[in-house]
Every structure is written in C-alpha cells, then in structure tokens.
Design a protein around this motif. Structure first.
Motif, short mmCIF file in Angstrom:
data_model
loop_
_atom_site.label_atom_id
_atom_site.label_comp_id
_atom_site.label_asym_id
_atom_site.label_seq_id
_atom_site.Cartn_x
_atom_site.Cartn_y
_atom_site.Cartn_z
N TYR A 28 39.90 37.23 38.67
CA TYR A 28 40.38 36.32 37.64
C TYR A 28 41.89 36.41 37.50
CZ TYR A 28 39.04 40.64 35.23
OH TYR A 28 38.86 41.96 34.89
N VAL A 29 42.48 35.27 37.16
CA VAL A 29 43.94 35.13 37.15
C VAL A 29 44.40 34.86 35.73
CG1 VAL A 29 45.89 33.81 38.09
CG2 VAL A 29 43.86 34.22 39.50
N ALA A 30 45.46 35.53 35.31
CA ALA A 30 46.07 35.29 33.99
C ALA A 30 47.58 35.45 34.15
CB ALA A 30 45.52 36.28 32.97
N ASN A 31 48.31 35.49 33.05
CA ASN A 31 49.73 35.79 33.10
C ASN A 31 49.98 37.15 32.47
OD1 ASN A 31 50.79 33.66 34.47
ND2 ASN A 31 51.84 32.76 32.72
N TRP A 32 51.04 37.84 32.92
CA TRP A 32 51.45 39.06 32.23
C TRP A 32 51.96 38.66 30.85
CZ3 TRP A 32 50.69 43.93 34.00
CH2 TRP A 32 50.27 44.05 35.33
N PRO A 33 51.71 39.48 29.83
CA PRO A 33 52.11 39.11 28.47
C PRO A 33 53.60 38.78 28.39
CG PRO A 33 51.00 41.25 28.49
CD PRO A 33 51.06 40.78 29.89
N GLY A 34 53.91 37.62 27.82
CA GLY A 34 55.31 37.28 27.55
C GLY A 34 56.12 36.75 28.71
N VAL A 35 55.59 36.79 29.92
CA VAL A 35 56.36 36.29 31.06
C VAL A 35 55.47 35.41 31.95
CG1 VAL A 35 58.09 38.13 31.22
CG2 VAL A 35 55.88 38.46 32.31
N THR A 36 56.09 34.54 32.73
CA THR A 36 55.30 33.65 33.60
C THR A 36 55.13 34.28 34.99
OG1 THR A 36 57.31 32.48 34.15
CG2 THR A 36 55.92 31.50 32.44
N VAL A 37 54.66 35.50 34.99
CA VAL A 37 54.36 36.17 36.25
C VAL A 37 52.83 36.31 36.31
CG1 VAL A 37 54.64 38.30 37.58
CG2 VAL A 37 56.54 37.45 36.21
N THR A 38 52.27 35.91 37.45
CA THR A 38 50.81 35.87 37.58
C THR A 38 50.22 37.28 37.67
OG1 THR A 38 51.17 33.87 38.85
CG2 THR A 38 48.95 34.76 38.86
N LYS A 39 49.14 37.44 36.93
CA LYS A 39 48.42 38.72 36.94
C LYS A 39 47.04 38.45 37.54
CE LYS A 39 47.12 42.36 33.70
NZ LYS A 39 47.08 42.75 32.30
N ILE A 40 46.72 39.11 38.65
CA ILE A 40 45.44 38.88 39.32
C ILE A 40 44.63 40.18 39.30
CG2 ILE A 40 44.31 38.01 41.41
CD1 ILE A 40 47.07 36.89 42.24
N GLU A 41 43.43 40.10 38.75
CA GLU A 41 42.57 41.27 38.69
C GLU A 41 41.22 40.95 39.31
OE1 GLU A 41 43.10 43.74 34.88
OE2 GLU A 41 43.71 41.71 34.31
N GLY A 42 40.49 41.98 39.69
CA GLY A 42 39.15 41.78 40.25
C GLY A 42 38.42 43.10 40.34
N ALA A 43 37.13 43.03 40.61
CA ALA A 43 36.36 44.27 40.66
C ALA A 43 35.29 44.20 41.74
CB ALA A 43 35.71 44.53 39.30
N THR A 44 34.85 45.38 42.17
CA THR A 44 33.76 45.46 43.13
C THR A 44 32.97 46.74 42.87
OG1 THR A 44 33.19 45.21 45.47
CG2 THR A 44 35.02 46.67 44.97
N GLU A 45 31.71 46.75 43.26
CA GLU A 45 30.90 47.97 43.15
C GLU A 45 30.93 48.68 44.49
OE1 GLU A 45 29.53 48.75 40.17
OE2 GLU A 45 30.42 46.87 39.46
#
Ligand code: GDP
Ligand code: K
Ligand code: MG
Length: 284
Positions: A28-45
């Motif tokens: 899932y993709v979001a922005n870092w708080p307060g700045v327009t820099v993309t934050k991409i996170e994900g998970a796996t087992e």
C-alpha cells in the motif's frame, strides 16, 4: 514474530523491484507525514513470521540535505526498523558502499543486498562475498530482481538478523585527527540528548543541520572547521579498499573503471571547490 525491514539505497539500484519481489501484491502507498514523498509499505508471511517492508526514498547520503535524504535518515535514526536492507547496485558499488558505511554508523542490523548480480555474471566479474562480509561485518546476499535469485535467501537472513545472529560491530576509522575530535565531542554530549553518541558526534563535525543545532550549545571543540570533506574522503578510501579486495575476474578493466570513477569523485566532488578557489586566487 513480526519483523520490520527497510529498503535503503541510492536511486535506481532496484529497491522497488526487490520490494515487489518480496511482497507481491500485498502493498500500500501513502505519503510521508507533511511532505509529498511517497511511502510504500508491504508485508509477507515467511516461515511463521510476518515480514513488514518499507521502501524508503532513494538517497546517496544520510546527511539531511534534501527532503528524500531527510525522510530516509529520520526514519532510520528515530524509528529504526528491526533490519535495514542496503540494496546495492553490484555494477556501480562505490556510492552504494559509501551509503552502507553511513548506515553502519546508525545500526549494525543490516544486510548488504548485492543486486543486479545477473549483470555482474554477464560481464564476467567476480565478487567475493566473504571479503564483503569480513570488511562490512554484515551478511551479504546476491540478488537479481530480474530473475528472482536470492529473494528466499534474503527472507531467511532477515529472520536471522532480527534474532540477533550476525551482530558484529565494525567501526570505520576516520584517522587520528578526526577520531580525536569525535572523542572530544562524544565526551560533551549529555546522556539525555543522544544515545548513539558516535553518530551524533560525526554528524556534528559534518555540520549536519539537525545535529549541529541540537549540540552546538553543549559542545565546544575550539575549532569551527567543517570536517565533512575529510570525513567523506575517508569513507571513499574505505570503499576503494574494499572494492579492490572483493572485485576481480577476467574483466579487469571493469574494476579499473570503478577505481577511475572513484578518483573522479574524489578529485571533483570532494576537492572540486577548494581547487577552484585556489585557481581563482592564482588567476586574480
Ligand atoms: P529503485 O529506484 O531503486 O527503486 O530501482 P527500480 O526498482 O525502479 O529499478 C531500476 C531499474 O533497474 C529498472 O529498470 C529495473 O528493471 C532494473 N533492475 C532492478 N533490479 C535489477 C536486477 O537485479 N537486474 C537487472 N538486470 N536489472 C534490474
Ligand atoms: K539500474
Ligand atoms: Mg523505487
């Protein structure tokens, strides 16, 4: 066990490609708080563990000069993940290894991921994994985001590092002059300001804005010099030495090219400005 792992590296080394291999569609993709820099996170087992990954903005350094550097540095320093994956471009290792040395000043829960290993093989270059592990003091995994090679081994290593295996501390020596200043600064840092005092001292000497502002009222070293060129130069000297130890093969011109490129970085990037000023003096 839930394990957090961050992907750290220069731009264009394959961080996002490795990230995609690791987590597949669970991202899932979001922005870092307060700045327009993309934050991409994900998970796996993996083998009974949940591995949670974060794909950090690409950076050449962990000094907070650009917004991407600052996001990455602040994340690693203030909210450290269990494991940091330094994704290196095996073809162009010098700036990746430079960043690795900086990262090792913050944490030694690191895995060196030598990516684009497919391209290295195509060029007939050999990289000695043992030499890299010895000099950096961290486990090394060869990967190709193109073929998927090394991804399962990387997930195994993440679990091992998160469980405290491989924890060995390598300190990079900055030479007696800088080391003396580092020790002087460390002695003056109050306990409640920073716990990682060596890192804070280095950043103070490099005149990193955040650390300099935080420490200048506590620290007096009777010298207002900016040590950043000398510190950078020493990091590059370590990098050159390690590349010479670890890289070989019948394509020796490739290794020579790396050395030439580092000479170029040293003369232009680090000494370019002082030399220009000197020439300016001579001419005028
Ligand atoms: P990032 O900027 O670090 O996130 O890098 P990307 O994942 O966007 O990759 C940059 C480019 O390198 C893309 O064209 C990828 O296809 C390519 N690339 C990434 N990993 C590999 C690899 O292991 N082998 C090869 N041959 N190409 C790769
Ligand atoms: K690339
Ligand atoms: Mg990317």
């Amino acid at each position: 066990m839930v394990i957090s792992a961050a992907l750290v590296g220069n731009p264009n080394v394959g961080k996002t490609s490795i990230f995609n291999r690791l987590v597949g569609a669970r991202q899932y993709v979001a922005n870092w708080p307060g700045v327009t820099v993309t934050k991409i996170e994900g998970a796996t087992e993996w083998k009974g563990n949940t591995l949670h990954f974060i794909d950090l903005p690409g950076t050449y350094s962990l000094t907070s000069k650009t917004i991407d550097e600052k996001v990455t540095r602040d994340y690693l320093f203030f909210t450290p993940p269990n494991v940091s994956l330094l994704i290196a471009d095996s073809l162009n290792p010098e700036q990746s290894f430079y960043l690795l040395i900086e990262l090792l000043e913050i944490t030694n829960s690191v895995i060196l991921v030598m990516n684009s290993i497919d391209e290295i093989r195509n060029r007939g270059v050999k990289i000695d994994k043992f030499e890299l592990e010895k000099h950096f003091g961290v486990p090394v995994v060869f990967t190709s985001a193109k073929t998927g090679e090394g991804i399962d081994e990387l997930k195994d290593k993440i679990i091992e590092v998160a469980n405290g295996k491989h924890s060995k501390k390598v300190l990079f020596d900055y030479g007696s002059r800088i080391e003396n200043y580092i020790n002087k600064v460390i002695k003056q840092i109050p306990d409640n300001v920073f716990t990682n005092k060596r890192y804070a001292a280095l950043k103070f000497l490099e005149k990193d804005e955040f650390f300099y502002e935080k420490l200048k009222s506590h620290v007096n070293i009777e010298c207002d010099e900016d040590f950043s060129s000398e510190i950078s130069k020493t990091r590059y000297e370590h990098v050159v030495y390690i590349i010479k130890e670890a890289y070989s093969g019948n394509n020796l011109s490739y290794v020579k090219n790396i050395n030439d490129r580092i000479d170029h970085i040293l003369t232009h990037k680090i000494f370019g400005i002082p030399i220009l000023i000197f020439v300016f003096y001579l001419v005028f």
